[in-house]
Design a protein around this motif. Structure first.
Motif, mmCIF file in Angstrom:
data_model
loop_
_atom_site.group_PDB
_atom_site.id
_atom_site.type_symbol
_atom_site.label_atom_id
_atom_site.label_comp_id
_atom_site.label_asym_id
_atom_site.label_seq_id
_atom_site.Cartn_x
_atom_site.Cartn_y
_atom_site.Cartn_z
ATOM 1 N N THR A 406 24.028 2.217 -14.101
ATOM 2 C CA THR A 406 23.244 1.030 -14.460
ATOM 3 C C THR A 406 23.552 -0.153 -13.537
ATOM 4 O O THR A 406 22.794 -1.112 -13.483
ATOM 5 N N LYS A 408 26.125 -1.972 -14.077
ATOM 6 C CA LYS A 408 26.884 -2.918 -14.903
ATOM 7 C C LYS A 408 28.274 -2.372 -15.256
ATOM 8 O O LYS A 408 29.018 -3.002 -15.997
ATOM 9 N N LYS A 410 32.092 -1.356 -15.476
ATOM 10 C CA LYS A 410 33.352 -2.005 -15.095
ATOM 11 C C LYS A 410 34.356 -0.983 -14.602
ATOM 12 O O LYS A 410 35.389 -1.322 -14.046
#
Ligand code: ADP
Length: 470
Positions: A406, A408, A410
């Motif tokens: 995505t 996004k 971490k």
């Protein structure tokens, strides 16, 4: 089940979900190394090797890329198109020499990715690294005060020679009796390094090295750095070691930094002592040096995994102290990258995987020794091979040419996002939680922590798939 579908985190059985920026065709790569990276690329489903590594299109036939000599951090993505672009690859693990020769005249398509930023040497040449750190330190002191500038106290006092010889002599005289280390600025693997205590030793060296007339091949003296030697290294089993830390930079503007959980400590083969400062087997921890030691045992090797090191240190010195030490390593990484952020020619096609060399002293303080742009990817044994294979596979997962994530995330496999235009805070602290339980708001940093990369990859790819569907 097909071979492709069994690889964790790679291709879905549904080909439509595999369409990335490259579409549904194979990803074409070039590689100029013959080691673990080539194995990783060859084993990656859907990727195909482009023959003729390091092939060069004559500059006159290529598109031109305006060079950026202004020292600004402006992206240099403005490209003058050409009929003859080097567009036969999507991904290129090239060597630095190739990049230097070709970058300024290269035309890159939107999706192409290449190893190294154009002027990576600003961080990876010993003299330039220190110069850039000193500059940011001064600026920090001016703008934020002395206390904040102390966060730069992680590199040993260093001078460039011959240009700073006189300042060095002043400093030398103030601290008589301490040990200094001389290192050629642009060499590696311990070549040309020696330790000294007396100015006379360097006078002799000056006679040998700084006389351009006696060396017909060189018209300017070779640049060296002279650095304060860390005389109190942390010892394990009486031996000195340093730690190799892997850092991935995908962009300098904004700065986006990933830190790999795995790594290793490299031990010297001979017990540490300050009595024999001429003995490189005692003082230099490079594998290239140690493997030539007369009693070197290739089976035993001289490495520990960073996980093993972290466990050992936590048991011996306490979890909190060790956590603090690892936090200081994060600080070293971020400050060093920030020191060149405005200088590196940022380019969305480029990425860099750095190998940081960090030395711990007996107070558990980490010192930055060097940053490598081409850390060795040759494996010294099975464990080392597995580490490097995971490291590089996950690097490709982070770059995500297949466009399966995505953007996004971490954490991707063994890589944790440490910085994305600012610090990243951890969601949880897993098995590296400090003893006092202060797990909230800790940095997203897990160097030396448990690395269940395959399980994690499966999870994030499943999540990404459902996010994309919805
Ligand atoms: P090279 O690029 O040739 O490997 P390094 O700067 O990494 O040069 O130094 C080689 C080794 O020498 C390091 O791995 C470390 O063991 C030792 N060393 C270098 N600088 C220092 C220092 N200032 N204090 C203590 N040891 C050092």
């Amino acid at each position: 089940m097909s071979k492709v579908a069994r690889i964790p985190g790679y291709q879905s059985k549904n080909p439509k979900q595999n369409r990335g920026i490259i579409g549904d065709r194979e990803i074409r790569y070039k590689c100029s190394l013959q080691n673990v990276i080539l194995d990783v690329l060859r084993g990656r489903p859907g990727w195909t090797e482009v023959p003729g590594q390091n092939s060069q299109v004559p500059a006159a036939q290529q598109g031109t890329r305006p060079s950026n000599n202004t020292g600004s951090s402006q992206s240099s993505n403005i490209i003058i198109p050409s009929r003859f672009s080097d567009g036969d690859w999507d991904f290129y693990w090239c060597d630095r020499e190739w990049l230097h020769q070709n970058y300024d005249t290269m035309f890159l398509h939107e999706h192409q990715k290449i190893l190294h930023f154009r002027n990576h040497y600003e961080l990876t040449r010993k003299n330039l690294m220190v110069k850039n750190l000193k500059r940011l330190r001064k600026q920090t002191e001016r703008e934020q005060g002395k206390t904040e500038a102390q966060s730069f106290d992680f590199y040993p006092t260093t001078y460039e020679l011959p240009s700073e010889y006189h300042i060095f002599v002043e400093e030398f005289k103030k601290n008589l009796g301490i040990i200094w280390i001389m290192k050629p600025a642009a060499k590696s693997q311990g070549k040309g390094i020696f330790l000294f205590r007396r100015l006379k030793d360097i006078t002799d060296w000056k006679k040998g090295e700084y006389q351009p007339l006696s060396d017909q091949t060189r018209d300017v003296p070779e640049t060296y750095v002279v650095q304060r030697y860390i005389e109190n290294p942390l010892l394990i089993g009486g031996r000195k070691f340093d730690v190799r830390v892997y850092v991935l930079v995908c962009s300098y503007n904004p700065l986006k930094v990933w830190l790999y959980r795995g790594g290793f400590a490299r031990f010297s083969n001979t017990r540490f002592s300050l009595d024999s400062i001429e003995d490189t087997y005692v003082h230099l921890t490079n594998v290239a040096v140690q493997k030539n030691a007369p009693d070197y045992d290739p089976e035993k090797g001289c490495k520990w995994s960073t996980q093993q090191l972290r466990k050992y240190l936590a048991a011996k010195h306490g979890v909190d102290k060790v956590q603090k030490m690892f936090k200081s390593i994060d600080n070293i990484i971020i400050k060093s990258l920030q020191s060149v952020q405005k200088i590196i020619i940022n380019d969305k096609h480029c990425f860099e995987m750095y190998g940081y060399d960090v030395l711990l002293d007996s107070d558990l303080k980490p010192w930055l020794i060097e940053i490598n742009a081409s850390p060795s990817l040759t494996a010294s044994g099975k464990e080392d091979y597995d580490l490097k294979f995971g490291l590089l596979s996950d690097l490709l997962n982070v770059l995500d040419l297949e466009n399966r994530l995505t953007g996004k995330e971490k954490r991707i496999g063994g890589w944790d996002l440490l910085w994305d235009d600012g610090p990243i805070v951890a969601d949880d602290n897993m098995d590296c939680t400090p003893a006092n339980g202060s797990a909230v708001s800790t940095p997203n940093s897990y160097l030396g922590c448990f690395n269940d990369r395959k399980k994690q990859l499966r999870e994030i790819y499943l999540t990404a798939q459902s996010v994309k569907k919805s």
